[in-house]
Write an enzyme that holds these catalytic residues in place. Structure first.
Site, short mmCIF file in Angstrom:
data_model
loop_
_atom_site.label_atom_id
_atom_site.label_comp_id
_atom_site.label_asym_id
_atom_site.label_seq_id
_atom_site.Cartn_x
_atom_site.Cartn_y
_atom_site.Cartn_z
N MET A 169 12.34 24.69 0.11
CA MET A 169 11.29 23.80 -0.46
C MET A 169 11.60 23.14 -1.73
O MET A 169 11.95 21.74 -1.48
CB MET A 169 10.52 24.82 -1.16
CG MET A 169 9.10 23.99 -2.14
SD MET A 169 7.69 25.03 -2.88
CE MET A 169 7.14 25.54 -1.02
N TYR A 208 16.31 30.84 4.75
CA TYR A 208 15.38 31.71 5.84
C TYR A 208 15.45 31.92 7.49
O TYR A 208 15.57 30.81 8.05
CB TYR A 208 13.84 31.04 5.62
CG TYR A 208 13.62 31.49 3.83
CD1 TYR A 208 13.20 32.43 3.58
CD2 TYR A 208 13.17 30.26 3.45
CE1 TYR A 208 12.69 32.47 1.48
CE2 TYR A 208 13.41 29.86 1.88
CZ TYR A 208 12.87 31.71 1.13
OH TYR A 208 12.68 31.14 0.01
N ARG A 213 -10.16 0.06 15.53
CA ARG A 213 -9.96 0.81 14.69
C ARG A 213 -11.13 -0.40 13.13
O ARG A 213 -12.22 -0.21 13.52
CB ARG A 213 -8.60 0.65 13.08
CG ARG A 213 -8.38 1.77 12.75
CD ARG A 213 -6.59 1.51 12.19
NE ARG A 213 -5.89 0.45 11.08
CZ ARG A 213 -4.92 0.00 11.10
NH1 ARG A 213 -4.49 1.26 10.84
NH2 ARG A 213 -4.84 -1.20 10.87
N LYS A 269 0.61 -0.99 -0.20
CA LYS A 269 0.01 -0.24 0.19
C LYS A 269 1.04 1.45 -0.54
O LYS A 269 1.79 1.43 -0.05
CB LYS A 269 -0.40 -0.37 1.40
CG LYS A 269 -0.03 0.11 2.36
CD LYS A 269 -0.85 -0.08 4.13
CE LYS A 269 -0.23 -0.08 5.09
NZ LYS A 269 -1.57 0.01 5.99
#
Length: 403
Positions: A344, A296, A167, A66
């Site tokens: 980023m 930054y 769950r 998955k």
């Protein structure tokens, strides 16, 4: 006299033809140009073989693929796992299963997540996927929908008992009645009964043993009704490694397939090889003077004159920003500290101790370079999270390169 095309700066027919020829060539950027994820399929095969050796001959192995095989690439991992001894695949969603079927993979695929709608049920039938059924209402919807599709339509379903995970799943105390109900419904065939362990990675086995006892009691009640038991499965990676009593007819292995132990106390239980490496290239090398701020917010200020490298990878690629000023990487087999805020698309390194570093040199963020090795566990420890999250975090703008 100049032609009208020349006076208007319109390219000549010859130039236009050359431009069109160039456009048709569709130049591509090499996969290892900026940053990438390397996937060692030989390590997948090795890990699956090691896991199979840890199981009884009658116990099957489900490779859980998955979330795009935990970020490793579902199709390639599934094929490698199946060719090395896995016999089942586990996915979370129907589209994940469809992706595998479209790739020509014919092994049984269990959909671990819950599905409910007629459209989903029709897709399950069409693509020969086997769903999890975890409530009475869901079972009724399945049976009614299948009846509308075709009189002879049968679907293999897998019943999930909640033994303490809280769950998906029907309460283990209702397990026997649930199984009886599904057996009485048309169009449904029970392929297995299973549950999921909440604390298998804990060195304290108390809760896991309580869940196991509940699973055993539920199975005993089912047998007391004279029902022939289908396949049973309970163990995730941790339970698979810690005790064969949890193996039953099949184990569902995720993290260990990808070469990581699910807990420190399970390190070395079997020989596992990490599958994923994350690498990037230096894009600029520059000198800065003492007192210069880096990135930054000036979270790092140079304490002396330094040489720094800019690297083409950042948090948009999956390198957590909270690793800023804590991350270590490898270049030329040497340990290098990351400095300043991770941005980023880029991050910065202190490379003052690496002479003549050049643009294009490879930086290893996860993986091995010489004697140095950095793993998802290392990042998870710094961040106070789990290695599963780290592996799944790398975005798909990072090419997956198989080796």
């Amino acid at each position: 006299m100049r032609s009208r095309e020349s006076s208007l700066n319109i390219p000549s027919a010859k130039v236009r033809s050359a431009i069109e020829d160039w456009a048709e060539q569709k130049p591509t950027v090499p996969l290892r140009e900026r940053a990438w994820v390397e996937i060692d399929l030989h390590a997948i095969a090795h890990n699956v073989r090691q896991l199979k050796q840890h199981l009884d001959a009658s116990c099957q192995l489900m490779a859980v693929v998955k979330a795009d095989a935990y970020g490793h690439g579902a199709i390639a991992v599934a094929e490698a796992a199946l060719s090395s001894g896995a016999s089942w695949l586990g996915v979370a969603t129907i589209p994940e299963g469809i992706q595998l079927r479209e790739a020509g993979i014919n092994a049984p695929i269990l959909v671990l997540g819950a599905v409910h709608t007629p459209e989903q049920i029709e897709a399950l039938v069409h693509w020969s996927l086997e769903p999890t059924v975890c409530s009475r209402k869901q079972a009724l919807v399945f049976s009614e929908t299948l009846g509308e599709l075709a009189r002879e339509c049968q679907l293999i379903v897998h019943l999930k008992l909640d033994t303490g995970m809280s769950r998906l799943g029907i309460s283990w105390e209702e397990g026997a009645e649930f199984v009886q109900q599904v057996l009485n419904l048309p169009h449904l065939t029970i392929g297995s009964i299973y549950s999921h362990l909440a604390t298998a990675d804990s060195p304290d086995p108390q809760i896991m043993e309580r869940q196991h006892q509940r699973f055993r009691e539920a199975i005993a009640k089912i047998q007391a009704l004279g029902i022939e038991l289908p396949k049973l499965h309970l163990a995730n990676s941790a339970a698979t490694l810690c005790d064969r009593a949890y193996h039953y007819d099949m184990v569902r292995v995720g993290l260990a397939t990808y070469g990581l132990a699910p807990a420190p106390h399970l390190e070395g239980a079997i020989d596992l090889q990490p599958v994923m490496q994350v690498k990037a290239r230096v894009t600029q090398v520059k000198s800065i003077t003492a007192g210069s701020g880096v990135s930054y917010g000036y979270q790092f200020v140079a304490p002396q004159d330094m040489t720094i490298a800019v690297v083409g990878i950042g948090y948009a690629d999956g390198v957590p920003r909270n690793l800023s000023n804590k991350l270590e990487v490898a270049i030329r087999g040497q340990r290098v500290s990351q400095i300043g805020a991770i941005t980023m698309d880029q991050l910065m390194l202190d490379v003052s101790h690496l002479p003549n570093l050049r643009v294009g040199e490879v930086v290893t963020l996860l993986g091995q370079d010489g004697t140095l090795q950095f793993t998802a566990d290392d990042w998870a420890e710094i961040l106070g999270t789990i290695s599963w999250e780290i592996l799944c975090s790398f975005k798909h703008r990072l090419p997956r390169v198989q080796r």
